[in-house]
Design a protein around this motif. Sequence first.
Motif, short mmCIF file in Angstrom:
data_model
loop_
_atom_site.label_atom_id
_atom_site.label_comp_id
_atom_site.label_asym_id
_atom_site.label_seq_id
_atom_site.Cartn_x
_atom_site.Cartn_y
_atom_site.Cartn_z
N PRO A 14 7.95 2.48 23.36
CA PRO A 14 8.00 1.31 22.80
C PRO A 14 8.65 0.19 23.57
O PRO A 14 8.35 -1.03 23.77
N LYS A 15 9.95 0.56 24.06
CA LYS A 15 10.48 -0.25 24.99
C LYS A 15 10.00 -0.70 26.27
O LYS A 15 9.96 -1.73 26.52
N PHE A 16 9.46 0.27 26.91
CA PHE A 16 8.58 -0.06 27.96
C PHE A 16 7.37 -0.75 27.60
O PHE A 16 7.02 -1.72 28.36
N GLN A 17 6.57 -0.34 26.60
CA GLN A 17 5.40 -0.95 26.53
C GLN A 17 5.77 -2.45 25.88
O GLN A 17 4.65 -3.40 26.09
N GLY A 18 6.74 -2.71 25.49
CA GLY A 18 6.89 -4.31 25.02
C GLY A 18 7.81 -4.83 26.14
O GLY A 18 7.11 -5.27 26.94
N PRO A 19 8.78 -5.10 25.73
CA PRO A 19 9.80 -5.95 26.74
C PRO A 19 9.56 -5.53 28.04
O PRO A 19 9.68 -6.51 28.92
N GLU A 20 9.89 -4.44 28.54
CA GLU A 20 9.86 -4.08 29.86
C GLU A 20 8.62 -4.42 30.57
O GLU A 20 8.68 -4.87 31.70
N GLN A 21 7.55 -3.96 30.04
CA GLN A 21 5.97 -4.10 30.39
C GLN A 21 5.89 -5.88 30.48
O GLN A 21 5.41 -6.11 31.66
N TRP A 22 6.23 -6.69 29.67
CA TRP A 22 6.11 -8.06 29.58
C TRP A 22 6.73 -8.59 30.82
O TRP A 22 6.30 -9.34 31.52
N ARG A 23 7.98 -8.22 31.08
CA ARG A 23 8.72 -8.53 32.27
C ARG A 23 7.83 -8.31 33.60
O ARG A 23 7.59 -8.90 34.36
N LEU A 24 7.53 -6.79 33.81
CA LEU A 24 6.90 -6.54 34.98
C LEU A 24 5.80 -7.36 35.26
O LEU A 24 5.38 -7.60 36.37
N LYS A 25 4.99 -7.63 34.10
CA LYS A 25 3.65 -8.60 34.16
C LYS A 25 3.96 -9.96 34.65
O LYS A 25 3.05 -10.52 35.00
N ARG A 26 5.20 -10.35 34.67
CA ARG A 26 5.41 -11.64 35.32
C ARG A 26 4.94 -11.65 36.83
O ARG A 26 4.77 -12.84 37.49
N LYS A 27 4.99 -10.45 37.29
CA LYS A 27 4.46 -10.48 38.74
C LYS A 27 2.92 -10.59 38.82
O LYS A 27 2.38 -9.99 38.10
N GLU A 28 2.60 -11.24 39.84
CA GLU A 28 1.04 -11.55 39.68
C GLU A 28 0.10 -10.44 39.87
O GLU A 28 -0.52 -10.31 39.38
N ASP A 29 0.33 -9.42 40.70
CA ASP A 29 -0.35 -8.23 40.91
C ASP A 29 -0.07 -7.26 39.85
O ASP A 29 -0.76 -6.23 40.18
N ALA A 30 0.68 -7.25 39.07
CA ALA A 30 1.22 -6.41 38.09
C ALA A 30 -0.13 -6.20 36.87
O ALA A 30 -0.59 -7.20 36.15
#
Lengths: 445, 416
Positions: free
Chosen positions: A54-70
């Motif tokens: 869940p830590k990856f699926q939630g906050p970590e992935q949200w942060r990674l997603k700030r990059k346009e190509d993610a």
Amino acid sequence: MSDAESPSDEFEPIEVFPDEETPDLRPGADDCYKCSACDTNCPVAEVDDDFPGPKFQGPEQWRLKRKEDASVDSSVSKCSNCMRCDSACPSDVPLSQMHNTARAEYVEEELSMTDPTYWRNRILANYRTSAFLASKVPRIANFAMNFGPARWAMEKTLGVTSEREFPAFATETFREWWEHEGGADGSRERARAARERRGDDVDAEKKVAYFHGCYANYNTPEVGKAMVRVFEHFGYELVVPKQRCSGTPMFANGMLEDAERHAKVNVSSMGDLVEQGYDAIASCTSCSMALRQEYPELFDIEGIEELAENTWEALEYLRVQEDLSGELSAATVEDESLAQLAYHAPCHARNQGLDGQALELFEDLAGVDAEDVGDSCSGISGTYGWKEEKYETSMKIGDEMFEHMEEAEGEVGMTECPTCSMQMEHGTGYEIKHPLEVVESALVS
Amino acid sequence: MAIEDDVLVVGGGVAGMTAALAAADTGASVRLVTKSQSTLRHASGLIDVLGYADDKLLADPFDALDDLPADHPYSKVGVKAVRDGLARFDDVAGDLYRGGHTEKNALLPTHGGAVKPTARYPASAAAGLASDERDALLVGFETLSDFDAPLAADHLRAAGVPFDVRGATVSFPGEPRADAKITRYAHALDEDTDDERERLAKRVARVHDGEPRVGFPAVLGEDHPADVRGTLADVLDAAVFEVPMGPPSLPGTRLEAAYERALREAGVNVVRRPVAGYETDGENRLTAAIVERNGQHIPHYADAFVLATGGLVGEGIDSDRDGVYEPVFDCHVPHPADRYDWFVDETFGDHPYPRFGVVVDDELRPRDADGRIEFENLRAAGSVVGGADFAAECSGMGVSLATGDAAGSAAGADTQ
């Protein structure tokens, strides 16, 4: 942050991003301090080493997603939406909200509509539609749905596991029964008589709107009937408004558009009644969870907050409004099939703080001995355990609960959640009761 | 009618659970409301009472208790309450813990290679005592980045421990993913499905050079830790110990399970939802705490209340740009008006903010700004009480046990 660059008092984090259509998850992502408590509570991560948790699926992935190509990682569809991470988090990170939105984005952008998995998930998520059709011809449907060759074909073409037996459709739905019993008018008369019998104020405004959900309507009308009889026993008039699916299976499958369409119907019909002074009551803990928490987290529909604030789980309501524990401790259950109950608290009940409720209520109830089978997840998580590729994970998660059920006295189980109940029955062969049925047996003769 | 108990405890950490057990002991019916899971999962599992006073390491915490300032929680409850709190802990922890044979501090190595003074420690860590002069081998796992065994060994040597210590890294059987949850290691060893215990021991044997004791990261089983250590010790022919780790922590999780068992046996009902407000009788008695359930606000009535919501870290004490406050019952929290006076410039300096908390009298009743009792039937316990810098003193668990025991016993007695 130094004072020189301090934001003004009017600073509102939600306004930082111009797109106000979707919930702003940044404060939640910022609140995560990576303690990993959520990961150690995740029943899927527990049995599946490939699931990043869940830590990856939630906050970590949200942060990674700030990059346009993610893009959203496909592993998000392994999350079963049990929402245990929510109550594990010491920092109030809205994990399940982040998972629900990430899953919806994954389905929208990554899952092709030509992919059979998309249609399988959509069919499972829209259980209500299948159930609605099947309930028109319940006997044929019960035969066809569990017909071997048909199930083989369903597994091969759609990926619906053939390991499970489809739940039987009732030959009379709850709503059909309700109409035969005279609907709201019948209920008003019965409630009035009960108030008179109880010595309550005969003209008291005791009115509730019942959200029965799909399962109590199409599969287990006995739960809905118990709900009606127990509430009328306490002098409550019921209405059974127009309703669609609560959305729970749709959230879990990333079908947020479907869920919102159904939510609009529910918020409108239930919301009108709430405005007239009715309280909304659900007997399924995933339905009450959806109306209380997921609706306001995910959708912006007029009246959605008011509905959430006036939605209750059935026994919780009676416990707070009436002397339910007092009446139960003075009662005796004669039905011997209820003498020994192996109780499983559904994850969605835990998240409403209701996991200890049934055991506490039945502690002093003569003729009933309810035993907790531990705090593990049943593993089915709605449609999750119906997927061919998830079946094994689902059963592995359920193992601990099955073991504890076998160790407990008796061969009858009890839970509030319809799909936990399916899993309990599937893993042990036990008959499974809803706590409302026990209360009905104790108080309504 | 409604949800009603003799005593309602708000907060599910060690202070709250101790208060609930103490209140139940008086015969009171007790309910505990906690906003989320117990924070023991984040704790090392070491139970300190007082490790440092005036920056000096203490051999015996009880020698220093009398010299603490008058506003320290230990000074409020007195030495007897500290002993009572520890005795209650020993009842809960049973065989899971050691250290009760003496009042002196034990010195335990941590995963960073520091040495921590503590009053009680998990049985699983017992063979690792820093005062023990036997040489030690520390073993880390390639995929478990939270414990770098060679680095921890270097730190311990630099700290001047009276034995030789060396670190080595092995791969864990089954080669888990690089960021596997610590519970994966623990459960693999618990279940031992593919002989993980013995396979791990054999891998360690290759780097073991006859050291009489071998330390592992604290992941050696959740449900059967003694059996796991037993197999490792047999194969290695050495004493085996766990080195306490950061969150999430297995020793903390095991202790949480012991507390949950104790609460169940004592008949305490636990509700996991936040408290969002309170009701009073219009005078100065609390009548209910309002529990928030996903939008719904439900009064939980009681005759006596214990506030044990934690300090600045646990959010029992909160702050914003305007000030510092206690968010549940809105008790007074003294603090300098200028927030630049809340801290000092040196990172490890003597900051005022760790001591922020509610002010209590000798009966643990919170007092308002004028020294009047906030609510006659409210007591406070644990780090919501101001006056202790638990991180610098190594006193957090001891304060929770002592004040929890005192507050719970008094709250329970008031209702009987």
